[in-house]
Structures are given as structure tokens and as C-alpha cells.
Design an enzyme around this catalytic site. Structure first.
Site, PDB file in Angstrom:
ATOM      1  N   LYS A  47      25.823   8.532  27.486  1.00 22.40           N
ATOM      2  CA  LYS A  47      26.077   7.622  28.613  1.00 22.40           C
ATOM      3  C   LYS A  47      26.323   6.211  28.092  1.00 22.40           C
ATOM      4  O   LYS A  47      27.239   5.525  28.517  1.00 22.40           O
ATOM      5  CB  LYS A  47      24.885   7.605  29.582  1.00 22.40           C
ATOM      6  CG  LYS A  47      24.709   8.870  30.371  1.00 22.40           C
ATOM      7  CD  LYS A  47      23.639   8.740  31.446  1.00 22.40           C
ATOM      8  CE  LYS A  47      22.238   8.609  30.916  1.00 22.40           C
ATOM      9  NZ  LYS A  47      21.720   9.762  30.192  1.00 22.40           N
TER      10      LYS A  47
ATOM     11  N   CYS B 298      10.515   6.004  42.084  1.00 21.05           N
ATOM     12  CA  CYS B 298      10.445   6.548  40.726  1.00 21.05           C
ATOM     13  C   CYS B 298       9.261   6.091  39.901  1.00 21.05           C
ATOM     14  O   CYS B 298       8.857   6.811  39.001  1.00 21.05           O
ATOM     15  CB  CYS B 298      11.759   6.326  39.975  1.00 21.05           C
ATOM     16  SG  CYS B 298      12.164   4.627  39.652  1.00 21.05           S
ATOM     17  N   MET B 299       8.680   4.934  40.154  1.00 17.48           N
ATOM     18  CA  MET B 299       7.570   4.555  39.279  1.00 17.48           C
ATOM     19  C   MET B 299       6.397   3.898  39.983  1.00 17.48           C
ATOM     20  O   MET B 299       5.511   3.354  39.335  1.00 17.48           O
ATOM     21  CB  MET B 299       8.051   3.717  38.085  1.00 17.48           C
ATOM     22  CG  MET B 299       9.097   2.693  38.405  1.00 17.48           C
ATOM     23  SD  MET B 299       8.544   1.009  38.616  1.00 17.48           S
ATOM     24  CE  MET B 299       8.010   0.858  40.238  1.00 17.48           C
TER      25      MET B 299
ATOM     26  N   MET C  89       9.246  10.751  35.566  1.00 19.80           N
ATOM     27  CA  MET C  89       9.228  11.177  36.971  1.00 19.80           C
ATOM     28  C   MET C  89       8.295  12.358  37.244  1.00 19.80           C
ATOM     29  O   MET C  89       7.807  12.513  38.354  1.00 19.80           O
ATOM     30  CB  MET C  89      10.640  11.539  37.428  1.00 19.80           C
ATOM     31  CG  MET C  89      11.616  10.404  37.362  1.00 19.80           C
ATOM     32  SD  MET C  89      11.030   8.972  38.239  1.00 19.80           S
ATOM     33  CE  MET C  89      10.925   7.796  36.919  1.00 19.80           C
TER      34      MET C  89
ATOM     35  N   GLY D 275      13.095   4.953  34.646  1.00 14.27           N
ATOM     36  CA  GLY D 275      14.429   5.531  34.738  1.00 14.27           C
ATOM     37  C   GLY D 275      15.523   4.495  34.871  1.00 14.27           C
ATOM     38  O   GLY D 275      16.680   4.763  34.573  1.00 14.27           O
ATOM     39  N   GLN D 276      15.176   3.294  35.328  1.00 16.42           N
ATOM     40  CA  GLN D 276      16.198   2.287  35.607  1.00 16.42           C
ATOM     41  C   GLN D 276      16.099   1.138  34.606  1.00 16.42           C
ATOM     42  O   GLN D 276      15.021   0.865  34.078  1.00 16.42           O
ATOM     43  CB  GLN D 276      16.021   1.750  37.021  1.00 16.42           C
ATOM     44  CG  GLN D 276      16.166   2.833  38.068  1.00 16.42           C
ATOM     45  CD  GLN D 276      16.087   2.246  39.459  1.00 16.42           C
ATOM     46  OE1 GLN D 276      17.082   1.792  39.987  1.00 16.42           O
ATOM     47  NE2 GLN D 276      14.910   2.242  40.034  1.00 16.42           N
TER      48      GLN D 276
HETATM   49  S1  SF4 Z   1      19.655   2.789  27.562  1.00 17.99           S
HETATM   50 FE1  SF4 Z   1      19.403   4.961  28.119  1.00 17.99          FE
HETATM   51  S2  SF4 Z   1      21.407   5.567  28.914  1.00 17.99           S
HETATM   52 FE2  SF4 Z   1      21.720   3.674  27.751  1.00 17.99          FE
HETATM   53  S3  SF4 Z   1      22.236   4.360  25.681  1.00 17.99           S
HETATM   54 FE3  SF4 Z   1      20.040   4.038  25.712  1.00 17.99          FE
HETATM   55  S4  SF4 Z   1      19.174   6.068  26.167  1.00 17.99           S
HETATM   56 FE4  SF4 Z   1      21.356   6.122  26.741  1.00 17.99          FE
END
Ligand code: SF4
Lengths: 816, 96
Positions: A87, A171-172, A346, A383-384
């Protein structure tokens, strides 16, 4: 000799790869500049954190002709050491989907029509003027710190209604209540360095191989070098992470509480708990009835007695994890010669007993003394990208003020009013509505108590991410007096029913600051212009505040009568930052951040000055200035060797202790069955989650061809035997149905994840296949975080429903 | 189960290949990689081999590389963003 663009990119790619190889082989990393540099081919490289997950990797962004043309991992960033996940490498592509929103759109007679920014801002301001108490802002952990801070000040210091929430509640929030009730202050004590030092890493319902890949590769790299690291996956389904683990302990959903209690039971029974650590640094607690955040004190004897039923055999019966594996876990925690890091995300947070399981995992680390040394840490991941920085530290939750302070506490309100120069009493002491309640109120007719009439959504997609979507989002349709405003970059499931859409700038189209999972604050500068008429979210908030100021709303003035977002240039002249043409005349981010930074020092969360962040690749708070004028970050909080706020000689000091005696709390919380579990009508567990290629609701990553092609649509992952019994084959379309809704999905057997018999998994990234129409709206009673990880469903081939047809919505748990 | 749609235009990628052992990157191995895509090899240090590659299907290539017996792991360290005319959109709910 002339060198073309492709050749140059090839040589840049090789240079990046060679530098990482050299570093792995033991060489010092080649220097890269934290400030922008332009290379021979005219590409300007500048630093930024990745836009996606809470790992907070640093990238170098290559810009040419006003466009992002290349991305590389930042070699000098401690978080990622030059690596990024799939990503991250495609993060630049998220700016360039063809359907970017480029102008404000107002829904008239069911159709969206372009309007001017002036009209859009005026419409919002007049709606607020009409009913300020029923207006809410719903943002996220993707707000930059200055954006979240502007929204926070606007709502709590300007409108005095406290109805502000981030999607981080989803989420948290349970991690927050876990930290608060254990240490008296939020956020992990440890950091990612723990992963370089742990002998044992335990993943509690966590799949970092897909969700935090760069952190996971940091551990796997150690294994590849021949270091001995034991990896344990405690989960409800096999994932990519499981493939790398030495042990996989599969438990029945919700019974992680029993497993944690089973470990504590054995530590005491075997007399392997750390008496010295506990006697110096801990007290005991258990729950009140009804449950609350701080519970009641209990003695060690009572704690021991409460744990008595959790024998390995009893835990096996509840959880399905063999008794000898519970003994293995307890034996590991009982050893002082090992360093143990627990990771979770999560799986533990999206849980109807989320606060409890968070407390229990902290508790076994404290009871066994596996705390405070590098590698010995209970660490929650987010997660964010700025769930910690913006949601938790800026405090964009309905009950918080910036810096981890509470609206309900008078002294905290007075401090905020002083920093904001507001008249005493401006801040409302009553917390606003938490996320699920806020959306429930918005989707309930006004005459029936639905007292939220306007919601402004910024940087998130609740139309896809809320649980129980029919009830909590889609039922807004047809409520004529409700008004939904959405600031967005692309059309989404949320803009589908929006009344007003505002085109937003994203990531390096604006200045920004994020705070990652290890207390690291990361700054970047705007590098390219947003498309069309898209603008910064913080500007939108300030422009609406200014319009309210002009309309005479008293909350938009401080106690001297000045606009609450007054920003002055270096000559002391006020800059009209509410006018877009002047927004970048000064660095508004810097002004907002420096004001906010004053709050951070009230609870030992000291943030670095903006100009120090500019020079760094992120700094972990508390960041404290030494006598020589230099600024130093704190990798390990509460530990004397690292944290300047710990008294000399104390060793470890929990200086925000709930009990005001510098001690953390070891909690006992009983295992309780979940509110909904499989039965004759809905015989399978449903778990939902994310996938490697897509970030959350896929709004951005589904616009990147490489990511979309790799994972083009959602699916239902099934156990082979269950699928065979239902007559389902790979690729068949199945119906997944709960008491709240149903969707149709292709079946994936023996795929990336492998659910055990009796359970299925569906990812939530696909806006065409909204699994949250099926999920449960039940929340943890303390954190108010919903449980996306377990509810009861049935699955059947499309067109062949089972004979028995229970009614949708026939259980009390389906209703608030 | 997920079915990839047609691939994107070719882009440049920088990869770090971790070999099973330092002797694994034989000429035959390099030839096999070149037959699959446009590969350029940098200077190997121990088990680590830097490469740059032009491909229109990076995920598929990544998966294929990971399956090669000589390779223990593959990390991406550099990616070119698609050319301006190659961006695309989803089948997102339309704005009407
Ligand atoms: S911050 Fe998360 S999504 Fe972005 S490169 Fe690092 S592991 Fe991948």
C-alpha cells in the site's frame, strides 16, 4: 548523454534498493535529507509519513511538474528503515483517481448540483445558527493533528456542545479505556524498538503480516538473520501471520478473557509472578456492578480468589485452547530471562468486553514483571495514521479535551478556557454523544428523540464503516429535517446520501502532522495542489467558524472579542485565513499546532516544537528540552532509563496512576459470553476485517490499479467442510445473512485466511458489498466501541435459502 | 474468490531480494528472472540482491518471485506512480 525519465527512474529504483541492501549488510545508511531536495532529472523529493496505517512509515515523495511521480521508503526513518508495504509503495496513486471530487455539490430535489464555496460555507453556518446544540462533527484518525484540533476547538470552545467524535471510536476506544484504567493515562509505554528486543512476540487476535506489514517484517527480518524469536498467534482464524508463527492457539470468539485469566491463575498457582515488581509498582482492581472505567480496589487475596476458577482445564473448556498451551503461555510469562511483547489491534478492541481484555493483557505483563525493559511490553497498534495523534492526543472524542483531559472536570475546562482565551464557563461539562449513539440520534426522527439534526463528516466514510448500517446510517434517508455534510476526496457510500458534499485536499496536497502508534509525531509540507476547487479540511472548519462570527454567533469570539481562529503574521497583523486565497499566506498548521502544544505539557505528553518536527523523521513524546537546548524524544515511557519524568531512583514510575501512588492497576475481569452467538437459525460466527492491499473502506486504494487488480472485490472466506456441507464451491455466490441484513458475495476457499469450522470471514473494503449491513451494533459498555469481530450469521447458496426463516430484528440485542 | 482484472501500464520498481544463500544468484537464475520481466541487477551483498524492474503486473511478479526456490523474501523499496493517463476509478456509487 541525455537520460530519459524511464532510465532515471530505473537508476533511482536501483539506488534505493542498493542503499537498503547495504544497510542490511551492516553499512551505515546513506544520508537523505529531511528537507526537500531536487535531483538531476527535476524530481523534487520531500519527506512525508505514509497516508495509510498507524505504523507510520516514512516515505520520500518524488514530485515533478506539480505531480507525484515516484515513492520510495525513507532509509533513515527508524520506523521502516527504507521499507514500505504494497500500500505504501502505491500511496502516491491515491491522488489520481479520475473521479476526484473537485467542486462543492448541493442536493436539490434529489440531484447533486454544483454550488460555490461561498454558498456552501454559508449554508453550513446558517444550519448551525438555527440549532447549534444539535450539530455534530464526525471525523477520524485520518484528520491531521491541526485539522482535528481546529474541529475540536470549534465544537468545544466555540459551539459548546461537545458533539465531536472520530471514527477511532470504532477501532481503538477499548485500547484507550484499557490504558486509562490501568495506568491512568492513555497510550503505550513501549515502542517499536520492543520488536527488536523481544524473545517472544504474542499476537492477540492480531494479523500484523497484513495489517502492519512493515512492523511484522521487522520481526521476520530478525528470524531470517538467525535470531531466536518465538512467535505465538492467539487467534480465531488462521491468517498470513499464522504461517510465520511457532504456535497457533485457536480460541472460540470472546474467550480471550478466559485465556488471559488462565495465565494469571497459573502465575499465582506456580508462584512465578513477580512479587518484587508487583509490590513496588502495582495495586489490584476489579469491576463494579454496573461496569465503569475505574472499578473498585481489591486485595491480592481477593484477586487470587477471583482467578481460582480459571484452571487450564476450565479455560480449555471455554476457549478450545488445550490446557497444556495455557500452561505453556504461563510458563513463558513466568520466566524472567525472556522478554515478551504482546501486540494487538482490532481483535481485542472491537469486542463487547474490549476494555476488559485490554486490562487483562496489561495485567499479565504487570503481574509477571514483563514491563518496562526493551522487549517487555504490552503494545496496542492503531489502524489509522493519526488515531493516536489526532483522536487520542488532540482528544477529538465527545468526552475529551486536548492533551488527554476531560470535559467533565472543572479544572480541565478552566485550563482549556485559559489556553483558548475564552470566558470561564464556555466549555460545556456534559460529554457529547459517542459514535454509535450520535448516528442513532441522527437517524432517529426528531419527534422521537433524534436530537442530532446536522452531521458534518470529515476524512472518513461512515456509510461503509459503521456497524449495523441499515439502522445507524441508511435510515437517515427520508428524514427531511436531517442534513448530512460530507467533506471527501472521492464519491463514497457516505456521499451517496449526503445533502452537501465538499471536495477535500488530501495527504501531500496540504500541510499536515500525524501521530503514529508509538507516540511519534510526524510533520510534512504541502507538495502538490489539490485538483479543481478541492480545499483543506481545516480551512473549511475555519471558514464556517468565520461565517458564524459574521452572523453573530457569540461562541466564535474569545473573551477579548477576537475571532477564535485568529492567526497573525510575523509582523503581528491578522491574516484572513478564512479566505482561501490567504490560507497559505502563513503556515496555519504551525499556528494551530503551537497553540495545541500547550495542552500536551499538562499531562506529560510534551510535543516537540513544530520547527523540530520539520527537521526530524518523527519524534516520540514526551519530547523534552535538555540544558544544552537540544530536544530529546522518549522511546520508553515510565522507565527511568528513558523517561525524563520518572524520579531518579524510582526505576519505574506510573506518574499518572489512578490511585495517585505511582502504581499501575492489575485488573481482574470475568469472562462473559458474547451478546449474540450462533444458534439454530444463524449457526455461524462472522468476523470482519481488512486485507493487505486495501486500506479500510477502500476509498483510496481501490483507485490504485495495482492494488485494485490484486484484490478486486470482497469475498466470504469459508471453511472447506462448511462449504461442502452447504454445497458451495470456490467462486460460487453465497448469501451471508444476519438478523440485521444480508449481502451476496463470492466464496473463497482455502484462500489467504482459513476460518475454522463454524465461522466465516468477510473484509469490509468493498463499497459494493457492504458487510456492515450485517454486523452487530453492540458495544463495549465502557469504551462504547462496537464489536465487528463476532456476530451470528447463516450462509447459503444464492437462490437456495434454508427452509427455516427467522425474522430480521427479532432479538433485543438488535435495538438500542 | 478475487479475480484480477486487466493489468496496469508498466512501471518501474526497486526491489530487495533476500536469497536463500549467497551463492543462489547464478546466471541461470538471473536469466529466468529476465525471461519473466525487464530486470536489472545491482551489486549483491551477502544474501541481499538489489534489483530494478519494469513490470505491468507487480503483484503477480512479486508472488512469482517469492515462489522461486532461490528466493527467501522480496521487499519493495521504490515505485513509480502510473503515467497521468493511466489512472482509473472504481465502480463507486455514482453521483447523480
Ligand atoms: S504505514 Fe502502514 S500502509 Fe503505509 S507503508 Fe507502512 S505498513 Fe504499509
Amino acid at each position: 548523454m541525455a537520460i530519459n525519465r524511464r532510465e532515471f527512474l530505473l537508476s533511482s529504483a536501483m539506488a534505493a534498493a542498493t542503499a537498503v541492501v547495504a544497510r542490511r549488510a551492516g553499512a551505515r545508511p546513506a544520508e537523505t535529507s529531511p528537507t526537500a531536495v531536487t535531483t538531476a532529472d527535476g524530481i523534487r523529493w520531500d519527506k512525508a509519513p505514509c497516508r495509510f496505517c498507524g505504523t507510520g512509515c516514512h516515505v520520500r515523495v518524488g514530485v515533478r511538474d506539480g505531480r507525484v511521480v515516484a515513492i520510495q521508503g525513507e532509509r533513515l526513518a527508524e520506523v521502516n528503515k527504507g521499507l514500505l508495504c504494497v500500500k505504501g509503495y502505491h500511496v502516491g496513486g491515491i491522488l489520481y483517481g479520475r473521479d476526484r471530487l473537485t467542486q462543492p455539490l448541493l442536493r436539490r430535489n434529489g440531484n447533486l448540483e454544483p454550488i460555490s464555496w461561498e454558498s456552501a460555507i454559508d449554508i453550513i453556518a446558517r444550519r448551525i445558527m438555527e440549532k447549534p446544540e444539535s450539530f455534530a462533527i464526525y471525523g477520524s484518525g485520518q484528520w491531521t493533528i491541526p485539522e482535528g484540533y481546529a474541529a475540536q476547538k470549534f465544537i468545544k470552545g466555540g459551539l459548546s456542545n461537545n458533539h465531536i467524535e472520530p471514527n477511532a471510536r470504532l477501532c481503538m476506544a477499548s485500547a484507550v479505556t484499557g490504558f486509562l484504567s490501568t495506568y491512568g493515562v492513555d497510550e503505550p509505554a513501549g515502542c517499536y524498538d520492543d520488536l527488536d528486543n523481544a524473545d517472544v512476540v504474542i499476537m492477540w487476535g492480531n494479523n500484523p503480516a497484513e495489517m502492519h506489514p512493515v512492523l511484522f517484517s521487522r520481526i521476520i527480518d530478525r528470524v531470517a538473520r538467525g535470531e531466536k524469536v518465538m512467535l505465538i498467534d492467539i487467534g480465531t482464524r488462521r491468517t498470513r501471520t499464522t504461517e510465520f508463527c511457532d504456535e497457533y492457539l485457536q480460541f472460540r470468539p470472546q474467550t480471550d478473557l478466559a485465556i488471559a485469566n488462565g495465565i494469571a491463575h497459573l502465575l499465582i498457582k506456580n508462584d512465578t509472578w513477580d512479587k518484587e515488581f508487583v509490590s513496588k509498582y502495582c495495586n489490584f482492581r476489579t469491576d463494579n456492578d454496573p461496569l465503569d472505567l475505574f472499578g473498585r480496589p481489591c486485595s491480592f487475596e481477593e484477586y487470587k480468589k477471583l482467578l481460582e476458577p480459571y484452571t487450564p482445564e476450565h479455560v480449555e473448556k471455554l476457549s478450545g485452547v488445550p490446557a497444556e498451551k495455557i500452561r505453556m503461555l504461563a510458563d513463558l510469562f513466568g520466566r524472567r530471562d525472556l522478554r515478551i511483547t504482546s501486540l494487538w489491534c482490532m481483535g481485542m478492541n472491537q469486542h463487547t468486553r474490549g476494555t476488559a481484555i485490554n486490562r487483562l493483557v496489561h495485567g499479565i505483563h504487570l503481574l509477571s514483571g514483563h514491563f518496562g525493559r526493551p522487549g517487555d511490553a504490552p503494545t496496542s497498534l492503531t489502524g489509522q495514521p493519526s488515531a493516536c495523534g489526532t483522536a487520542r492526543e488532540v482528544g477529538t472524542l465527545a468526552h475529551l479535551l486536548p492533551g488527554g483531559r476531560l470535559v467533565a472536570k472543572e479544572a480541565h475546562r478552566r485550563d482549556a478556557e485559559r489556553i483558548w482565551n475564552l470566558p470561564e464557563g464556555r466549555i460545556n461539562p456534559r460529554p457529547g454523544y459517542h459514535t454509535v449513539l450520535l448516528w442513532n440520534k441522527f437517524c432517529t426522527p426528531t419527534a422521537e428523540g433524534g436530537d442530532i439534526s446536522t452531521v458534518w463528516v470529515q476524512v472518513t466514510n461512515p456509510g461503509q464503516s459503521l456497524p449495523d448500517l441499515h439502522r445507524l446510517f441508511q435510515s437517515k434517508k427520508g428524514l427531511e429535517d436531517k442534513f448530512l455534510i460530507v467533506s471527501e476526496v472521492y464519491p463514497t457510500a457516505t456521499t451517496e446520501i449526503a445533502d452537501l458534499i465538499l471536495p477535500a485536499a488530501m495527504w501531500v496536497e496540504k500541510n499536515g502532522i500525524f501521530g503514529n502508534s508509538e507516540r511519534r509525531t510526524q510533520q510534512w509540507f504541502k507538495m502538490v495542489n489539490p485538483p479543481g476547487d478541492a480545499r483543506d479540511d481545516a480551512w473549511m472548519t475555519i471558514a464556517v467558524a468565520r461565517r458564524l462570527f459574521e452572523l453573530g454567533h457569540p461562541g466564535m469570539r474569545d473573551k477579548d472579542g477576537n475571532f477564535i481562529f485568529t492567526v497573525r503574521d510575523e509582523n503581528g497583523r491578522e491574516v484572513p485565513i478564512w479566505e482561501w486565497e490567504h490560507y497559505y499566506d502563513v503556515n496555519v498548521d504551525r499556528a494551530l499546532y503551537e497553540e495545541y502544544r500547550q495542552f500536551s505539557r499538562l499531562k506529560h505528553k510534551d510535543l516537540a516544537p513544530y520547527d523540530e518536527l520539520v527537521k526530524a523523521r518523527g519524534l516520540r513524546w514526551p519530547v523534552v528540552q535538555h540544558e544544552d537546548g537540544t530536544w530529546h524524544e522518549t522511546p520508553f515511557r515510565f522507565s527511568e532509563f528513558s523517561d525524563p519524568y520518572v524520579k531518579k531512583g524510582a526505576g519505574i514510575q506510573f506518574y499518572h496512576s489512578v490511585t495517585k501512588d505511582d502504581r499501575a492497576l492489575i485488573w481482574f475481569c470475568a469472562y462473559e459470553p458474547p451478546p449474540e452467538q450462533p444458534d439454530a437459525d444463524f449457526p455461524l460466527w462472522l468476523c470482519t476485517g481488512r486485507v493487505l492491499e486495501h486500506w479500510h473502506t477502500g476509498t483510496m486504494t481501490m483507485r490504485v490499479p495495482q492494488l485494485r487488480n490484486a484484490m478486486p472485490n470482497a469475498y466470504v472466506e469459508m471453511n472447506l467442510a462448511d462449504a461442502a456441507a452447504l454445497g458451495l464451491k470456490n467462486g460460487d455466490i453465497a448469501v451471508v445473512e444476519s438478523r440485521r441484513g444480508r449481502i451476496e458475495l463470492p466464496v473463497w476457499l482455502d484462500g489467504r485466511g482459513k476460518p475454522p469450522p463454524g465461522s466465516v470471514f468477510v473484509p469490509f473494503f468493498d463499497e459494493r458489498l457492504l458487510i456492515n449491513e450485517v454486523t452487530l451494533g453492540e458495544t463495549c459498555p465502557i469504551s462504547k466501541e462496537p464489536d465487528y469481530k463476532k456476530c451470528a450469521v447463516r450462509v447459503y447458496p444464492k437462490g437456495r435459502p434454508p427452509a427455516r426463516q427467522p425474522a430480521i430484528g427479532d432479538r433485543p440485542a438488535d435495538r438500542i | 474468490m478475487p479475480t484480477p482484472s486487466p493489468s496496469a501500464p508498466p512501471t518501474v520498481h526497486g526491489l530487495v531480494i533476500t536469497l536463500q544463500d549467497a551463492e543462489a544468484a547464478t546466471e541461470a537464475f538471473r536469466e529466468r528472472l529476465r525471461a519473466r520481466a525487464e530486470f536489472y541487477f545491482g551489486e549483491q551483498h551477502g544474501k541481499w540482491l538489489p534489483v530494478s524492474v519494469i513490470t505491468d503486473a507487480p503483484r503477480a511478479l512479486h508472488g512469482w518471485l517469492e515462489q522461486q526456490p532461490e528466493i527467501a523474501a522480496v521487499d519493495v523499496v521504490f515505485v513509480e506512480i502510473d503515467a497521468p493517463d493511466s489512472t482509473s476509478e472504481t465502480s463507486a456509487p455514482s453521483i447523480s
